[in-house]
Scaffold this motif. Structure first.
Motif, short mmCIF file in Angstrom:
data_model
loop_
_atom_site.label_atom_id
_atom_site.label_comp_id
_atom_site.label_asym_id
_atom_site.label_seq_id
_atom_site.Cartn_x
_atom_site.Cartn_y
_atom_site.Cartn_z
N THR A 265 0.65 -1.19 0.07
CA THR A 265 0.44 -0.17 0.09
C THR A 265 0.66 1.05 0.12
N SER A 266 0.24 2.52 0.17
CA SER A 266 1.06 3.26 0.22
C SER A 266 1.91 3.96 2.03
N HIS A 267 1.98 3.05 2.42
CA HIS A 267 2.75 2.44 3.15
C HIS A 267 3.81 1.43 3.52
N PRO A 268 4.70 1.63 3.53
CA PRO A 268 5.82 0.39 2.81
C PRO A 268 5.89 -1.06 4.14
N ALA A 269 5.06 -0.44 5.10
CA ALA A 269 5.29 -1.78 6.24
C ALA A 269 2.96 -2.87 6.26
N ILE A 270 2.80 -1.86 5.43
CA ILE A 270 1.48 -2.59 4.90
C ILE A 270 1.32 -2.50 3.58
N TYR A 271 0.35 -4.27 3.61
CA TYR A 271 0.02 -4.89 2.34
C TYR A 271 -1.15 -5.05 2.52
N ALA A 272 -1.68 -5.45 1.05
CA ALA A 272 -3.28 -5.40 1.12
C ALA A 272 -3.03 -6.59 -0.39
N LEU A 273 -4.18 -7.65 -0.70
CA LEU A 273 -4.68 -8.84 -1.24
C LEU A 273 -6.47 -9.24 -1.60
N GLY A 274 -6.51 -9.47 -2.46
CA GLY A 274 -7.80 -9.85 -2.22
C GLY A 274 -9.20 -9.12 -2.24
N ASP A 275 -10.28 -9.71 -2.30
CA ASP A 275 -11.21 -8.63 -2.58
C ASP A 275 -11.51 -7.27 -2.94
N MET A 288 -9.28 -17.46 -8.69
CA MET A 288 -7.44 -17.44 -9.49
C MET A 288 -6.39 -16.12 -9.40
N PRO A 289 -7.18 -15.37 -9.49
CA PRO A 289 -6.70 -14.12 -8.88
C PRO A 289 -5.90 -14.07 -7.16
N ILE A 290 -6.73 -13.71 -6.31
CA ILE A 290 -6.51 -13.95 -5.31
C ILE A 290 -5.88 -15.09 -5.04
N MET A 291 -5.27 -15.96 -5.64
CA MET A 291 -4.42 -16.63 -5.27
C MET A 291 -2.98 -17.19 -6.12
N GLN A 292 -3.15 -16.04 -7.62
CA GLN A 292 -2.36 -15.38 -8.17
C GLN A 292 -1.28 -15.23 -7.09
#
Length: 381
Positions: A265-275, A288-292
């Motif tokens: 994300t816009s903060h280097p220690a925070i990530y996001a994935l999925g819906d 399939m995109p979630i698994m990727q």
């Protein structure tokens, strides 16, 4: 003491990321936080289990305790994160604060609720997780007539499954044909006929305006003034990425939580994935995109270098009355559909010049899926 990696969310994205991470790192403390019981289950089965008489509890393959043991993780169930402090790298729960080295938002999406008039608008059901499904199945006991608002992917899947279970289904959508966002009209009409062969009534080109209680259930008023009666009303009109936590934390938001090719994300220690996540403008709420994404983010959390790439990924629509595979057309290319239809199948190819950019296979032509998907350019090279 090593600060943990924290994953908020124990759906398909959260649990599969944790599994991929543990393949690479057995020792870093790992915490998962979930608002529900943390059961591991396959969300796609929610719209395809009634006809086979699978009970909601049968869909839960593992408990949170079993998952915690498998992952070597601490799973905080029935806990809501109330605040994220990016500067201090902490998340606040109701009764405690947890530090993190890296934080992953796998918080999913919420069903879009229709804005309808009437005294029963708040009685409309949605199904987005296993607990929703448990409540929905309880509402279906002793009922016969079901109105489903939304003839998209999820609406059509529920309609097919519940019709095969013996319920009387009416599918309502303002679009002129089912799966209108994925299929060209001729393919949508092919799907419509197969659903009608099951006895499903389709009220297409009709938007619901109000839902009111009646002596026997509910009355749905359509925008054109027509009405229909039902014992249960289910809304399946789409999903909205959950972005509230990210927004409160000051992270960049567009349709979803904005992340780069490293799922950062816009903060280097925070990530996001999925819906909940949006990568290069793409928000893809499919398996399939979630698994990727999980396979790409796991090595990053483990200190390795990786970047997300999306090949073209077909979507399986679980409508046994009309087996369907769609490879959606990305962006807004200038092309056209070429369609071949027989009595038992339909193949639709979306082409711009000589380049295949998407396809839809309905009926008995499913064997062509792998050949066709190999011809489509990567969505995110």
């Amino acid at each position: 003491m090593t600060r943990p990696i924290i994953i908020i969310g124990t759906g398909l994205a959260g649990y599969n990321l944790a599994r991929e991470f543990r393949k690479l790192d057995k020792n870093t403390p790992l915490h998962l936080i979930t608002r529900d019981a943390g059961e591991f289950y396959s969300k796609p089965l929610l719209s395809s289990s009634l006809a086979s008489n699978k009970q909601p509890d049968q869909l839960a393959m593992k408990t949170a305790t079993q998952m915690a043991s498998e992952l070597g993780a601490e799973i905080h169930t029935q806990q809501a994160v109330t605040h994220i402090d990016p500067a201090q790298q902490t998340v606040q729960l109701a009764d405690r604060k947890l530090d993190f080295e890296k934080l992953v938002l796998a918080v999913g999406a919420d069903p879009i609720r229709p804005h309808l008039a009437g005294d029963a608008a708040d009685a409309i059901l949605t199904v987005n997780d296993l607990e929703d499904y448990r409540q929905c199945r309880a509402h279906l006991i002793g009922k016969k007539r079901v109105a489903i608002l939304g003839a998209g992917l999820i609406g059509c899947e529920f309609a097919n499954d519940w019709s095969q279970a013996g319920l009387e289904i009416t599918l309502v959508d303002p679009a002129a044909w089912p799966l209108s966002r994925l299929l060209p009209e001729q393919a949508g009409r092919f799907m419509q006929r197969r659903l009608e062969d099951l006895g499903i009534q389709l009220r297409l080109g009709h938007a619901a305006r109000a839902v009111s209680r009646s002596a026997t259930g509910f009355v749905i008023e359509l925008a054109q003034g027509d009405t229909l009666e039902a014992d249960v009303v289910l809304s399946a009109i789409g999903l909205q990425p959950r972005t509230d936590l990210a927004s409160q934390a000051g992270l960049a938001i567009s349709r979803g939580i904005v992340v780069d090719r490293h799922l950062q994300t816009s903060h280097p220690a925070i990530y996001a994935l999925g819906d909940c996540a949006e990568v290069a403008g793409l928000n893809l709420p499919f398996v399939m995109p979630i698994m990727q994404a999980a396979r790409s983010l796991a090595p990053i959390l483990a200190g390795q270098t990786a970047a997300l790439a999306y090949p073209a990924m077909p979507v399986l629509v679980k409508t046994p009355a009309c087996p369907t595979t769609v490879c959606p057309v990305m962006g807004a290319p200038t092309g056209e559909w070429a369609i071949q239809e027989t009595a038992t199948g339909l193949k639709a190819l979306y082409q711009a010049g000589d380049q295949l950019l998407g396809f839809a296979l309905l009926g008995d032509v499913q064997s062509e899926k792998q050949t066709l998907v190999a011809q489509i350019p990567a969505w995110l090279p």
